[in-house]
Design an enzyme around this catalytic site. Sequence first.
Site, PDB file in Angstrom:
ATOM      1  N   HIS A   1      -8.944 121.797  92.056  1.00  0.00           N
ATOM      2  CA  HIS A   1     -10.265 122.182  91.438  1.00  0.00           C
ATOM      3  C   HIS A   1     -10.465 121.099  90.113  1.00  0.00           C
ATOM      4  O   HIS A   1      -9.653 121.214  89.512  1.00  0.00           O
ATOM      5  CB  HIS A   1     -10.253 123.584  91.096  1.00  0.00           C
ATOM      6  CG  HIS A   1     -10.298 124.471  92.206  1.00  0.00           C
ATOM      7  ND1 HIS A   1     -11.505 124.839  92.743  1.00  0.00           N
ATOM      8  CD2 HIS A   1      -9.633 124.960  92.944  1.00  0.00           C
ATOM      9  CE1 HIS A   1     -11.184 125.925  93.745  1.00  0.00           C
ATOM     10  NE2 HIS A   1      -9.992 125.783  93.980  1.00  0.00           N
TER      11      HIS A   1
ATOM     12  N   HIS B   1      -6.124 121.701  97.713  1.00  0.00           N
ATOM     13  CA  HIS B   1      -7.233 121.087  96.985  1.00  0.00           C
ATOM     14  C   HIS B   1      -6.739 121.051  95.587  1.00  0.00           C
ATOM     15  O   HIS B   1      -6.371 122.319  95.330  1.00  0.00           O
ATOM     16  CB  HIS B   1      -8.458 121.366  97.325  1.00  0.00           C
ATOM     17  CG  HIS B   1      -8.477 123.110  97.482  1.00  0.00           C
ATOM     18  ND1 HIS B   1      -8.037 123.742  98.380  1.00  0.00           N
ATOM     19  CD2 HIS B   1      -9.250 123.940  96.445  1.00  0.00           C
ATOM     20  CE1 HIS B   1      -7.922 125.068  98.016  1.00  0.00           C
ATOM     21  NE2 HIS B   1      -9.048 125.070  97.099  1.00  0.00           N
TER      22      HIS B   1
ATOM     23  N   ASP C   1     -18.100 121.611  94.567  1.00  0.00           N
ATOM     24  CA  ASP C   1     -17.636 123.187  95.252  1.00  0.00           C
ATOM     25  C   ASP C   1     -18.865 123.746  95.378  1.00  0.00           C
ATOM     26  O   ASP C   1     -20.007 123.820  94.625  1.00  0.00           O
ATOM     27  CB  ASP C   1     -16.912 123.891  94.105  1.00  0.00           C
ATOM     28  CG  ASP C   1     -16.117 125.158  94.923  1.00  0.00           C
ATOM     29  OD1 ASP C   1     -14.917 125.187  94.893  1.00  0.00           O
ATOM     30  OD2 ASP C   1     -16.876 126.134  95.120  1.00  0.00           O
ATOM     31  N   ILE C   2     -18.998 124.457  96.487  1.00  0.00           N
ATOM     32  CA  ILE C   2     -20.234 125.153  97.025  1.00  0.00           C
ATOM     33  C   ILE C   2     -20.795 126.346  96.327  1.00  0.00           C
ATOM     34  O   ILE C   2     -21.801 126.745  96.344  1.00  0.00           O
ATOM     35  CB  ILE C   2     -20.131 125.353  98.540  1.00  0.00           C
ATOM     36  CG1 ILE C   2     -21.443 125.520  99.249  1.00  0.00           C
ATOM     37  CG2 ILE C   2     -19.313 126.686  98.622  1.00  0.00           C
ATOM     38  CD1 ILE C   2     -21.098 125.758 100.908  1.00  0.00           C
TER      39      ILE C   2
ATOM     40  N   GLY D   1      -5.009 133.600  94.705  1.00  0.00           N
ATOM     41  CA  GLY D   1      -6.375 133.342  94.891  1.00  0.00           C
ATOM     42  C   GLY D   1      -6.907 132.264  95.864  1.00  0.00           C
ATOM     43  O   GLY D   1      -8.194 131.951  95.943  1.00  0.00           O
ATOM     44  N   GLN D   2      -5.824 131.680  96.581  1.00  0.00           N
ATOM     45  CA  GLN D   2      -6.321 130.453  97.504  1.00  0.00           C
ATOM     46  C   GLN D   2      -6.985 131.151  98.645  1.00  0.00           C
ATOM     47  O   GLN D   2      -6.575 132.127  99.441  1.00  0.00           O
ATOM     48  CB  GLN D   2      -4.943 129.947  97.862  1.00  0.00           C
ATOM     49  CG  GLN D   2      -5.452 128.751  98.785  1.00  0.00           C
ATOM     50  CD  GLN D   2      -4.013 127.829  99.090  1.00  0.00           C
ATOM     51  OE1 GLN D   2      -2.939 128.181  98.893  1.00  0.00           O
ATOM     52  NE2 GLN D   2      -4.113 126.555  99.297  1.00  0.00           N
TER      53      GLN D   2
ATOM     54  N   ASN E   1      -5.090 126.451  93.236  1.00  0.00           N
ATOM     55  CA  ASN E   1      -4.693 127.976  93.776  1.00  0.00           C
ATOM     56  C   ASN E   1      -3.577 127.882  94.617  1.00  0.00           C
ATOM     57  O   ASN E   1      -3.644 127.180  95.671  1.00  0.00           O
ATOM     58  CB  ASN E   1      -5.897 128.589  94.013  1.00  0.00           C
ATOM     59  CG  ASN E   1      -6.802 128.873  92.951  1.00  0.00           C
ATOM     60  OD1 ASN E   1      -6.269 129.093  91.681  1.00  0.00           O
ATOM     61  ND2 ASN E   1      -7.970 128.880  92.897  1.00  0.00           N
TER      62      ASN E   1
HETATM   63  P1  AMP Z   1      -9.501 128.333  96.620  1.00  0.00           P
HETATM   64  O1  AMP Z   1      -9.759 129.524  96.267  1.00  0.00           O
HETATM   65  O2  AMP Z   1      -8.643 127.654  95.567  1.00  0.00           O
HETATM   66  O3  AMP Z   1      -8.843 128.234  98.012  1.00  0.00           O
HETATM   67  O4  AMP Z   1     -10.659 127.343  96.671  1.00  0.00           O
HETATM   68  C1  AMP Z   1     -11.734 127.059  97.831  1.00  0.00           C
HETATM   69  C2  AMP Z   1     -13.093 126.649  97.302  1.00  0.00           C
HETATM   70  O5  AMP Z   1     -13.646 126.115  98.146  1.00  0.00           O
HETATM   71  C3  AMP Z   1     -13.838 127.789  96.574  1.00  0.00           C
HETATM   72  O6  AMP Z   1     -14.029 127.479  95.401  1.00  0.00           O
HETATM   73  C4  AMP Z   1     -15.110 127.772  97.568  1.00  0.00           C
HETATM   74  O7  AMP Z   1     -16.243 127.712  96.906  1.00  0.00           O
HETATM   75  C5  AMP Z   1     -15.024 126.131  98.280  1.00  0.00           C
HETATM   76  N1  AMP Z   1     -15.666 126.041  99.262  1.00  0.00           N
HETATM   77  C6  AMP Z   1     -15.386 126.665 100.368  1.00  0.00           C
HETATM   78  N2  AMP Z   1     -16.158 125.939 101.523  1.00  0.00           N
HETATM   79  C7  AMP Z   1     -16.707 125.085 100.764  1.00  0.00           C
HETATM   80  C8  AMP Z   1     -17.656 124.250 101.589  1.00  0.00           C
HETATM   81  N3  AMP Z   1     -18.288 123.994 102.760  1.00  0.00           N
HETATM   82  N4  AMP Z   1     -18.116 123.091 100.558  1.00  0.00           N
HETATM   83  C9  AMP Z   1     -17.631 123.064  99.355  1.00  0.00           C
HETATM   84  N5  AMP Z   1     -16.858 123.788  98.976  1.00  0.00           N
HETATM   85  C10 AMP Z   1     -16.252 124.890  99.664  1.00  0.00           C
END
Ligand code: AMP
Length: 111
Positions: A101, A99, A30-31, A92-93, A86
């Site tokens: 986590h 995906h 995760d970024i 909080g999606q 999520n």
């Molecule tokens: P959610 O809030 O459950 O939809 O999770 C989305 C997740 O994607 C968040 O934790 C972000 O930090 C992560 N995210 C968004 N863009 C990227 C990316 N380019 N590479 C890796 N993680 C990302």
Amino acid sequence: MENCIFCKIVAGEIPSPRLYEDDKMIVIRDIEPKAKLHYLCIPKTHFALLSEMDDARADVVKHCFTVIPTLEKELGLEGGYRVIINQGENGGQTVHHLHIHLLGGEKLADF
Ligand code: AMP
Ligand code: ZN
């Protein structure tokens, strides 16, 4: 799916190192990590919500949950970890491509 950041990562259009990949899923970092270790398991097929489940999607999700435990050691998650999916606004999606986590590498706060 147009304008889906995870579809773009899956397609290689947005570079993101893959810690694991097979024909159905990838695992990336995760970024914006919310724990010492924070991974995302991303199915290669696009759908946003568990409520959109069908047999093919269920097969992919089953595959993800079958593979994830086999990666615990190489991902440094042997001490335990938290699995979060999520869903929607209240959940909080922020990325509307389902995906999983994986959070760990430390004792997580009580939930
Ligand atoms: P959610 O809030 O459950 O939809 O999770 C989305 C997740 O994607 C968040 O934790 C972000 O930090 C992560 N995210 C968004 N863009 C990227 C990316 N380019 N590479 C890796 N993680 C990302
Ligand atoms: Zn997508």
